[in-house]
Design an enzyme around this catalytic site. Structure first.
Site, PDB file in Angstrom:
ATOM      1  CB  SER A  47      46.208  27.241  46.919  1.00  0.00           C
ATOM      2  OG  SER A  47      45.341  28.252  46.431  1.00  0.00           O
ATOM      3  CG  HIS A  90      48.440  29.991  43.115  1.00  0.00           C
ATOM      4  ND1 HIS A  90      47.374  30.664  42.808  1.00  0.00           N
ATOM      5  CD2 HIS A  90      47.998  28.962  43.642  1.00  0.00           C
ATOM      6  CE1 HIS A  90      46.362  30.273  43.326  1.00  0.00           C
ATOM      7  NE2 HIS A  90      46.810  29.086  44.212  1.00  0.00           N
ATOM      8  CG  HIS A  96      42.415  34.377  36.435  1.00  0.00           C
ATOM      9  ND1 HIS A  96      41.639  33.256  36.090  1.00  0.00           N
ATOM     10  CD2 HIS A  96      42.836  34.322  37.510  1.00  0.00           C
ATOM     11  CE1 HIS A  96      41.613  32.664  37.416  1.00  0.00           C
ATOM     12  NE2 HIS A  96      42.207  33.230  38.120  1.00  0.00           N
ATOM     13  NE  ARG A 133      39.948  36.874  42.790  1.00  0.00           N
ATOM     14  CZ  ARG A 133      40.750  35.888  42.642  1.00  0.00           C
ATOM     15  NH1 ARG A 133      41.031  35.195  43.584  1.00  0.00           N
ATOM     16  NH2 ARG A 133      41.576  35.726  41.603  1.00  0.00           N
ATOM     17  CG  ASP A 157      47.713  37.819  43.346  1.00  0.00           C
ATOM     18  OD1 ASP A 157      47.455  37.674  44.366  1.00  0.00           O
ATOM     19  OD2 ASP A 157      47.762  36.603  42.398  1.00  0.00           O
TER      20      ASP A 157
END
Ligand code: CMX
Length: 485
Positions: free
Chosen positions: A287, A317, A363, A372, A418
């Protein structure tokens, strides 16, 4: 018509008058597309606005880059192996990205700061514990932490830009409910091209040195409108189609929660955390890179960002947050409350043996648990340690890295961002998983738009890497061999 609501709020006082006066001045300035930067006002307490501060930063930033290129332009900063050309360009240092850098083991640093440092250092809302994402935007653009007044003024400025044009509302209202929310999100952003000050200025022959000014205005306009677009999609697809008015006195995260229909204080704080941690992850992810690439052709921020959102919508993604939830629900159904290591391990192997990926794990850069993920896990531990779905996510965290390591394919068996976001949203009642990537998209604007503004300020060129056919690569390797003989 969806417009910013009344200016009579409950948080009274002089400070708010100052913020509103500045929002008005900013609106006036935008309408007139003022390019005389000395006309960009201080706040009445003498502090500088974001635009004023950025205008001050540009000359030294551009000069530093120019000198750096002149002094070291010929230094080799990496070499490229054939397998990287076929391997998604992993690790090739080909993009300059100022806001953040990702270390495989430590994780993300925003302008040199870890997530924990951001949580400590950035200004917060009066009623919140998490950082204001608008303060992060300031930091990513200028490299400086804003004061509380500056962050609040930016909130107020963004909210003053929230109104959607009628054709965007009509477009969203006319879309079928079964069109994926990310497709709707992208379409609405593209339709905002009608509002692009950059595109209009460019058509009128604006000078290169002023590109950043119009890009800045478009970027802030877009940021201000995203909560309304996202909420309109959410309310159209899953609720009654009606959304509340924007509160010009509230910060961005609070407005987002409010527009979606959630007033719970913890949920609002979660929105602030969510918007902050999902914003930026250096420039090579799909992105960010897409926004940067499309922007390099001088497409407007609306077109460039929409392109990035089309990439975020992919299951490898940003859409992985939806996939994680759907995968967890199937797991929960299958194991019928038995969250033992053995049942979860079996389910993980079932997924892998079916030739599928474990969503939320792995990843391209990271080689450890994504910080995160950790920040979101800490939020869950603080607010709902006993929530059933959180316990399941925690159990998967205990088991999945071992299974992925045993399988031996993925370079990183640890969870990414995610893997955890959906369970937090589920807890507070935002249960519609197909909407989750839209929230990721709103957040990503805070990370990619600063770089777009910087690119225009430093006159970054159009991107055009070299490509080869396999036949040409064979020639290249043959000629290297011959030269070595
Ligand atoms: N489950 C199963 N297999 C996985 C895996 C996972 N979670 N992660 C990687 N692999 C596999 C790859 O598919 C690849 O297999 P092949 O050799 O058969 O092609 C192999 O392991 C090597 O991949 P890698 O180099 O470790 O990972 P990549 O850099 O190619 O891909 C990513 C990174 C994120 C796309 C991948 O780990 C993945 O598909 N994860 C699941 C989807 C996901 O969670 N995406 C979200 C990432 C964060 C974000 O962008 O939002």
């Amino acid at each position: 018509m969806i417009r910013a609501g009344s200016t009579t709020g409950t948080r009274g006082g002089i400070a708010r008058c100052v913020l509103l006066a500045n929002a008005q001045a900013a609106r006036y300035e935008r309408q007139n597309l003022v390019t005389n930067y000395s006309a960009i006002r201080h706040y009445s307490n003498g502090e500088k606005s974001l635009k004023e501060r950025f205008a001050e930063v540009i000359p030294s930033m551009a000069d530093e880059i120019k000198r750096f290129k002149k002094d070291h332009g010929n230094v080799v900063i990496g070499e490229i192996k054939l397998e990287q050309a076929y391997g998604g360009m992993r690790g090739i240092p080909g993009i300059v990205w100022e806001g953040s850098v990702l270390d495989p083991h430590e994780g993300i640093r925003f302008r040199g700061r870890t997530i924990a440092e951001i949580q400590k250092e950035l200004p917060k809302a009066e009623d919140g514990h998490e950082p204001l994402p608008e303060a992060l935007f300031w930091l990513l653009l200028t490299g400086e932490v804003p004061t509380e007044t500056q962050a609040k003024a930016l909130s107020s400025d963004l909210m003053s830009r929230s109104e959607l044009p009628q054709h965007v509302i009509k477009l969203l209202d006319g879309l079928p409910k079964d069109l994926h929310p990310m497709a709707q999100f992208s379409m609405a952003i593209i339709a905002l091209e009608s509002e692009s000050k950059f595109a209009k200025a460019y058509a009128q022959g604006v000078s290169k040195k002023d590109y950043w000014n119009y890009t800045f205005e478009d970027s802030l306009d877009l940021l201000g409108k995203l909560p309304v677009i996202a909420s309109k999609i959410y309310r159209n697809v899953f609720k009654d189609g009606r959304i509340s008015e924007v509160d010009p006195n509230a910060d961005y995260g609070k407005n987002l929660g409010h527009l979606l229909g959630f007033e719970n204080k913890e949920f609002v704080d979660l929105m602030r955390l969510y918007l902050t941690v999902h914003s930026d992850h250096e420039g090579g992810n799909v992105s960010a890179h897409t926004t940067h690439l499309v922007g390099s052709a001088l497409s407007s921020p609306y077109l460039a960002f929409a392109a990035g959102m089309n990439g975020l919508a992919g299951p490898l993604h940003g859409r992985a947050n939806q996939e994680v939830l759907e995968w967890l629900f199937k797991l929960r159904e299958e194991v019928k409350g038995d969250y033992s290591r053995e049942t979860i391990e079996n389910y993980l192997w079932e997924t892998l043996n079916a030739g599928r990926v474990i969503p939320g794990y792995g990843h391209a850069v990271l080689r450890k648990t994504d910080p995160r993920y950790t920040a979101q896990r800490e939020f869950a531990l603080k607010h709902f340690p006993d929530y059933d779905l959180f316990k399941l996510v925690s159990m998967v965290y205990e088991v999945a890295p071992g299974v992925l390591s045993k399988q031996g394919k993925t370079k990183n068996p640890w969870p990414n961002v995610d893997s955890h976001s959906g369970v937090l949203l589920q807890y507070y009642g935002l249960t519609e998983a197909s909407f989750y990537t839209v929230l990721f998209g709103v957040s990503r604007a805070f990370g990619v738009l600063p770089q777009l503004i910087i690119d225009r300020a430093i006159g970054a060129p159009i991107e055009r890497p070299k490509s080869f056919s396999t036949a040409k690569l064979k020639d290249l390797i043959a000629s290297k061999r011959t030269n070595k003989l």
